[in-house]
Design a protein around this motif. Structure first.
Motif, mmCIF file in Angstrom:
data_model
loop_
_atom_site.group_PDB
_atom_site.id
_atom_site.type_symbol
_atom_site.label_atom_id
_atom_site.label_comp_id
_atom_site.label_asym_id
_atom_site.label_seq_id
_atom_site.Cartn_x
_atom_site.Cartn_y
_atom_site.Cartn_z
ATOM 1 N N GLU A 1 -27.405 70.506 17.207
ATOM 2 C CA GLU A 1 -25.992 69.822 17.203
ATOM 3 C C GLU A 1 -25.743 68.995 16.239
ATOM 4 O OE1 GLU A 1 -26.702 67.689 21.014
ATOM 5 O OE2 GLU A 1 -26.637 69.341 22.040
ATOM 6 N N GLY A 2 -26.482 68.735 15.152
ATOM 7 C CA GLY A 2 -26.176 68.177 13.770
ATOM 8 C C GLY A 2 -25.248 68.730 12.849
ATOM 9 N N ALA A 3 -24.630 69.816 13.134
ATOM 10 C CA ALA A 3 -23.707 70.325 12.120
ATOM 11 C C ALA A 3 -22.924 69.392 11.512
ATOM 12 C CB ALA A 3 -23.286 71.666 12.672
ATOM 13 N N GLU A 4 -22.129 68.767 12.115
ATOM 14 C CA GLU A 4 -21.040 67.831 11.807
ATOM 15 C C GLU A 4 -21.701 66.891 10.724
ATOM 16 O OE1 GLU A 4 -17.549 66.044 11.023
ATOM 17 O OE2 GLU A 4 -18.056 68.169 11.582
ATOM 18 N N GLU A 5 -22.773 66.222 11.316
ATOM 19 C CA GLU A 5 -23.611 65.295 10.226
ATOM 20 C C GLU A 5 -24.148 65.708 8.915
ATOM 21 O OE1 GLU A 5 -23.553 62.266 10.820
ATOM 22 O OE2 GLU A 5 -23.107 62.406 13.218
ATOM 23 N N ARG A 6 -24.473 67.151 9.022
ATOM 24 C CA ARG A 6 -24.804 68.076 7.760
ATOM 25 C C ARG A 6 -23.552 68.064 6.796
ATOM 26 N NH1 ARG A 6 -28.630 69.913 11.282
ATOM 27 N NH2 ARG A 6 -27.366 71.601 12.012
ATOM 28 N N ARG A 7 -22.456 68.224 7.495
ATOM 29 C CA ARG A 7 -21.185 68.581 6.786
ATOM 30 C C ARG A 7 -20.868 67.294 6.122
ATOM 31 N NH1 ARG A 7 -16.219 66.971 6.575
ATOM 32 N NH2 ARG A 7 -16.591 66.177 8.441
ATOM 33 N N LYS A 8 -20.767 66.217 6.822
ATOM 34 C CA LYS A 8 -20.794 64.941 6.170
ATOM 35 C C LYS A 8 -21.745 64.408 5.132
ATOM 36 C CE LYS A 8 -18.585 62.624 10.355
ATOM 37 N NZ LYS A 8 -18.562 61.603 11.183
ATOM 38 N N GLY A 9 -22.822 64.975 5.422
ATOM 39 C CA GLY A 9 -23.983 64.538 4.155
ATOM 40 C C GLY A 9 -23.584 65.110 2.912
ATOM 41 N N LEU A 10 -23.365 66.497 3.318
ATOM 42 C CA LEU A 10 -22.871 67.194 1.970
ATOM 43 C C LEU A 10 -21.666 66.580 1.014
ATOM 44 C CD1 LEU A 10 -23.227 69.765 -0.014
ATOM 45 C CD2 LEU A 10 -21.970 70.948 1.527
ATOM 46 N N GLU A 11 -20.567 66.259 1.919
ATOM 47 C CA GLU A 11 -19.458 65.544 1.526
ATOM 48 C C GLU A 11 -19.677 64.446 0.682
ATOM 49 O OE1 GLU A 11 -15.502 63.469 2.981
ATOM 50 O OE2 GLU A 11 -16.403 64.964 4.345
ATOM 51 N N TYR A 12 -20.699 63.523 1.171
ATOM 52 C CA TYR A 12 -20.729 62.174 0.675
ATOM 53 C C TYR A 12 -21.696 62.697 -0.748
ATOM 54 C CZ TYR A 12 -18.884 58.957 3.762
ATOM 55 O OH TYR A 12 -17.970 58.166 4.555
ATOM 56 N N HIS A 13 -22.425 63.461 -0.699
ATOM 57 C CA HIS A 13 -23.284 63.851 -1.815
ATOM 58 C C HIS A 13 -22.412 64.698 -3.070
ATOM 59 C CE1 HIS A 13 -27.218 62.453 -1.070
ATOM 60 N NE2 HIS A 13 -27.281 63.010 -0.072
ATOM 61 N N MET A 14 -21.296 65.348 -2.399
ATOM 62 C CA MET A 14 -20.506 65.851 -3.482
ATOM 63 C C MET A 14 -19.793 64.895 -4.219
ATOM 64 S SD MET A 14 -20.840 69.156 -3.893
ATOM 65 C CE MET A 14 -19.205 69.855 -4.274
ATOM 66 N N ARG A 15 -19.319 63.603 -3.222
ATOM 67 C CA ARG A 15 -18.332 62.713 -4.073
ATOM 68 C C ARG A 15 -19.334 61.824 -5.009
ATOM 69 N NH1 ARG A 15 -16.026 59.608 1.055
ATOM 70 N NH2 ARG A 15 -15.301 58.154 -0.691
ATOM 71 N N ALA A 16 -20.547 61.869 -4.666
ATOM 72 C CA ALA A 16 -21.510 61.059 -5.441
ATOM 73 C C ALA A 16 -21.465 61.781 -6.878
ATOM 74 C CB ALA A 16 -22.809 60.809 -4.745
ATOM 75 N N LEU A 17 -21.929 63.169 -6.509
ATOM 76 C CA LEU A 17 -21.911 63.911 -7.863
ATOM 77 C C LEU A 17 -20.598 63.877 -8.571
ATOM 78 C CD1 LEU A 17 -23.141 66.023 -9.463
ATOM 79 C CD2 LEU A 17 -22.506 67.664 -7.929
ATOM 80 N N LYS A 18 -19.665 63.821 -7.994
ATOM 81 C CA LYS A 18 -18.313 63.809 -8.877
ATOM 82 C C LYS A 18 -18.297 62.557 -9.667
ATOM 83 C CE LYS A 18 -13.280 63.933 -8.312
ATOM 84 N NZ LYS A 18 -12.174 64.024 -7.331
ATOM 85 N N ALA A 19 -18.513 61.246 -8.902
ATOM 86 C CA ALA A 19 -18.573 60.112 -9.683
ATOM 87 C C ALA A 19 -19.463 60.122 -10.784
ATOM 88 C CB ALA A 19 -18.941 58.809 -8.932
ATOM 89 N N ARG A 20 -20.697 60.416 -10.670
ATOM 90 C CA ARG A 20 -21.770 60.702 -11.810
ATOM 91 C C ARG A 20 -21.403 61.603 -12.783
ATOM 92 N NH1 ARG A 20 -27.096 60.121 -7.608
ATOM 93 N NH2 ARG A 20 -27.131 57.767 -7.820
ATOM 94 N N ASN A 21 -20.659 62.428 -12.544
ATOM 95 C CA ASN A 21 -20.206 63.456 -13.520
ATOM 96 C C ASN A 21 -19.370 62.841 -14.462
ATOM 97 O OD1 ASN A 21 -21.208 66.223 -13.798
ATOM 98 N ND2 ASN A 21 -20.444 66.878 -11.774
ATOM 99 N N LYS A 22 -18.440 62.063 -13.753
ATOM 100 C CA LYS A 22 -17.201 61.342 -14.678
ATOM 101 C C LYS A 22 -17.891 60.170 -15.503
ATOM 102 C CE LYS A 22 -12.621 59.542 -14.318
ATOM 103 N NZ LYS A 22 -11.395 59.576 -13.496
ATOM 104 N N VAL A 23 -18.616 59.479 -14.763
ATOM 105 C CA VAL A 23 -19.176 58.416 -15.629
ATOM 106 C C VAL A 23 -20.410 58.426 -16.577
ATOM 107 C CG1 VAL A 23 -20.258 55.900 -14.902
ATOM 108 C CG2 VAL A 23 -18.651 56.890 -13.585
ATOM 109 N N CYS A 24 -21.132 59.305 -16.053
ATOM 110 C CA CYS A 24 -22.650 59.678 -16.862
ATOM 111 C C CYS A 24 -22.698 60.850 -17.763
ATOM 112 C CB CYS A 24 -23.639 59.478 -16.066
ATOM 113 S SG CYS A 24 -23.985 57.871 -15.184
ATOM 114 N N GLY A 25 -21.792 61.821 -17.271
ATOM 115 C CA GLY A 25 -21.947 63.231 -17.889
ATOM 116 C C GLY A 25 -23.231 63.795 -17.481
ATOM 117 N N ASP A 26 -23.939 64.696 -18.536
ATOM 118 C CA ASP A 26 -25.114 65.416 -18.260
ATOM 119 C C ASP A 26 -26.199 64.329 -18.618
ATOM 120 O OD1 ASP A 26 -23.957 67.861 -17.805
ATOM 121 O OD2 ASP A 26 -24.207 68.668 -19.857
ATOM 122 N N HIS A 27 -26.463 63.444 -17.651
ATOM 123 C CA HIS A 27 -27.426 62.449 -17.874
ATOM 124 C C HIS A 27 -28.423 62.839 -16.551
ATOM 125 C CE1 HIS A 27 -29.084 58.430 -17.011
ATOM 126 N NE2 HIS A 27 -29.061 58.354 -18.189
#
Length: 707
Positions: free
Chosen positions: A578-604
């Motif tokens: 029953e945790g599919a929605e939580e897993r979707r949210k988890g991936l969404e937040y990690h994708m946002r974190a990755l986007k921010a780190r890509n922009k701020v840090c590049g290949d770091h």
């Protein structure tokens, strides 16, 4: 001399710019050390750094080893550190890895060569010559566990990069060949004065006789270089002479103008350096006398932006330094320190958050390192108290940039200065905090806890104990106890820190540190498998960014998004099917974190951490192709990171699982082998059929904050 290969026969490939020197003698002990480290290595990649001051024969030693072992290496590449890209292009073409008319860019060709070196079964040797800026080697360092690497450098830090080093000193006069001595006397024209001067140079200074016998210097020029420089220096104005003496304490290659223009402001006696016209007048004098050159260095990460500056020959530096008496050396040291302290960027609100200032710190860091080395090598300089402050700021920047190993000598110096003063300097706890965090990151958890416990005790003695420094000290100690597995102790420390943060008088500081420590506490609750409590804390001040306190596109914003993503994923696991929605949210937040780190840090490094997480989650939800490409990018970044064996091992392991599920069994098997090689190197664990697919073991190779 270059031994070129034909298009049909790529091997052997030996690119050596210098012929064998038949006059090269002595240094038997050092040559034996190189031999045992590189030629006799049992398995894995072997690397060694020869470090020491310029002119002591490091390059000659490297050449001697090459020609002694000429037949042992089908591939020998001599790489000038100042021309890494060009050297790699030449090598790749001569190895037939790319065609002569290839239109690939330099980075792509360098990657092709690196990958080939990591995969080939051929025995190879690379010499990185004159690698004084060891940071430039990172993108070019061959991956994997094969081959031999020899570095020559004036920078003692090269030994830490290579994993082992040999300090190269002036040769012993007993190594001199009598025939060569006779030859040199003849070369000097039998002039008594010239022979006496060379005698002093060779025997008092311990120089090698071949340095003279192979020299192209005109020995009958009426002045020595030292004399010419001394004459030039006497022609300088007081301001230009003082500037030159200050330059003795800075890295000689690129000294930005802005270092003086910013650092000398409001400092009595140095006003001429903070005024552009008076500064340029002093520089012009030095240029006219041939004592410095102008340079341009890349400024920050903005394309086309350069910082104008100066460079000074190392021999000029040494000449000026040795002409100064003890008082003069001490005074110019204080001037250089004053300039660096004045110019070093600081975050007035929080000295532990330097992210926005990285580009400026990168410009000044080489000069801090050089200044500290001058101090450490001197027995007469008494350091002013603000040297401790400068070392703390520079070391914390290095910690944020994952240059922890290179910060340790600076921190040792700062702690020694603190100890001489009774450990009462106000920056002593900050230095100790930095050292504790560095030890923790390098896997020395108990030692890190010991240092940070001392910091907490120091802050408990303060007259004003309810401040952010004590609160954050408790928080730092808390996350170390989480990684150690003592979660009750960690939560107790976090809660004490949060209690203090909530009582800070300043409203902005109170909110800032309450949010910060609350988020850290939430990560402990995730480890306790209490994701509901974690999410409650993470949103206790409104939205995920405390209603505007934190910017999403920042290092801190990415850190918070990463933690929230983990909380949702943990809740998803707890809910099961029953945790599919939580897993979707988890991936969404990690994708946002990755986007921010890509922009701020590049290949770091920190971007690779997010890539790894996203790749693992995609694998778990069945997006195999996306997981494969994401983890492959993480692996590429981590391949160029020093001191990241645990992270590399973990990512290669998870990538092997993805490849296996995609039916790419050969690739999966090789990746698993590579992952275990890193794990065995770091942990000393042997692979067997029981632990081969030990996912939990691989995940624990990285501190919990990055899981």
């Amino acid at each position: 001399m270059q031994l070129r290969t034909t298009r049909d026969q790529a091997l052997p490939c030996k690119i050596i710019p210098y012929p064998e020197n038949p006059r090269s003698r002595g240094r038997v002990d050092t040559l034996q050390l190189i031999e045992s480290h590189l030629s006799n290595a049992k398995s894995g990649q072997s690397s060694l750094a020869l470090h020491g001051m310029g002119g002591v024969g490091k390059t000659q030693l490297a050449l001697k080893y090459i020609y002694n072992n000429w037949d042992n290496y089908p591939v020998i590449l001599w790489v000038q550190a100042a021309k890494l890209s060009e050297s790699y292009i030449t090598a790749a073409k001569q190895l037939n890895l790319v065609p002569e008319d290839s239109d690939k860019d330099a980075n792509a060709i360098a990657t092709i060569l690196k990958n080939w070196l990591g995969e080939t079964s051929e025995k190879w040797l690379i010499v990185y010559d004159n690698a004084d800026d060891i940071e430039v080697l990172k993108p070019y360092w061959p991956p994997g566990n094969k081959g031999g690497i020899l570095i020559t450098s004036r920078n003692a830090g090269a030994a830490r990069v290579a994993g082992s080093g040999a300090h190269t000193e002036d040769s012993d006069p007993e190594d001199h060949d009598p025939e060569l001595v006779s030859e040199c006397v003849k070369l000097l024209g039998y002039l008594p004065l010239a022979i006496a001067q060379i005698y002093e140079s060779l025997y008092q200074g311990g120089k090698a006789i071949y340095n003279l016998s192979t020299s192209t210097v005109n020995l009958f020029y009426e002045h020595t270089l030292m004399t010419v420089w001394r004459i030039s220096i006497t022609r300088l104005s007081q301001e230009a002479s003082r500037l030159l003496e200050i330059l003795v304490y800075f890295d000689p290659d690129t000294i930005p103008d802005q270092l003086f223009l910013e650092g000398a402001k409001n400092n009595p006696g140095l006003e001429f350096l903070s005024g552009r016209l008076s500064y340029l007048d002093a520089v012009s004098e030095l240029l006219r006398q041939g004592l410095v050159m102008t340079t341009r260095s890349k400024k920050g990460s903005t394309p086309g932006k350069f910082a104008r500056g100066l460079s000074v020959h190392r021999l000029v530096q040494e000449s000026v330094f040795y002409q100064l008496d003890a008082q003069g050396r001490s005074e110019r040291f204080k001037d250089a320190l004053t300039v660096l302290v004045g110019a070093w960027p600081t975050n007035a609100k929080n000295p532990f958050r330097m992210n926005a200032l990285w580009s400026t710190c990168a410009l000044y860091l080489p000069h801090v390192v050089t200044l500290e080395a001058r101090y450490r090598e001197s027995s007469t300089i008494e350091p002013p108290p603000h040297m401790i402050r400068l070392i703390f700021l520079a070391s914390w920047y290095m910690y944020e940039r994952r240059m922890s190993e290179f910060a340790r000598p600076l921190l040792d110096t700062a702690l020694n200065i603190c100890a001489r003063g009774g450990n009462v300097d106000p920056f002593y706890p900050k230095v100790l905090t930095t050292y504790g965090c560095i030890k923790f990151e390098m896997g020395h958890v108990d030692s890190g806890i010991s240092d940070c416990t001392k910091v907490v005790d120091l802050y408990q003695q303060r007259e004003k104990p309810r401040d952010f420094l004590k609160a954050t000290a408790l928080s730092d100690l808390g996350w170390m106890y989480v990684d150690k597995g003592d979660l009750p102790k960690a939560i107790e420390l976090y809660q004490k820190g949060l209690e203090i943060a909530n009582e800070i008088d300043n409203e902005a500081e109170r909110l800032d540190w309450s949010v910060h420590i609350g988020h850290s506490l939430s990560r402990a609750y995730i480890e306790l498998e209490q994701p509901e409590k974690a999410l409650e804390l993470q949103f206790s001040h409104g939205d995920e960014f405390a209603c505007g306190l934190i910017s999403e596109c920042s290092q801190r914003g990415a850190l918070f998004l990463y933690g929230i993503g983990n909380a949702h994923l943990s809740l998803g696991r707890k809910k099961g099917i029953e945790g599919a929605e939580e897993r979707r949210k988890g991936l969404e937040y990690h994708m946002r974190a990755l986007k921010a780190r890509n922009k701020v840090c590049g290949d770091h490094y920190i971007t690779a951490i997010s890539l790894h997480k996203v790749g693992v989650v995609m694998h778990e939800i069945g997006k195999l192709e996306a997981a494969e490409s994401t983890l492959e990018r993480a692996a590429r970044i981590l391949r160029n990171e020093f001191a990241a064996d645990g992270e590399r091992s973990r990512t290669l392991y998870h990538l092997s699982l993805v490849k296996s599920n995609l039916g790419k069994d050969n690739e999966a098997a090789q990746l698993l082998t590579d992952a275990w090689q890193h794990r065995e190197k770091l942990k000393g664990e042997a692979r067997n059929h029981i632990n081969e697919k030990d996912t939990a073991g691989f995940d624990k190779m990285v501190i919990y904050f990055h899981n």
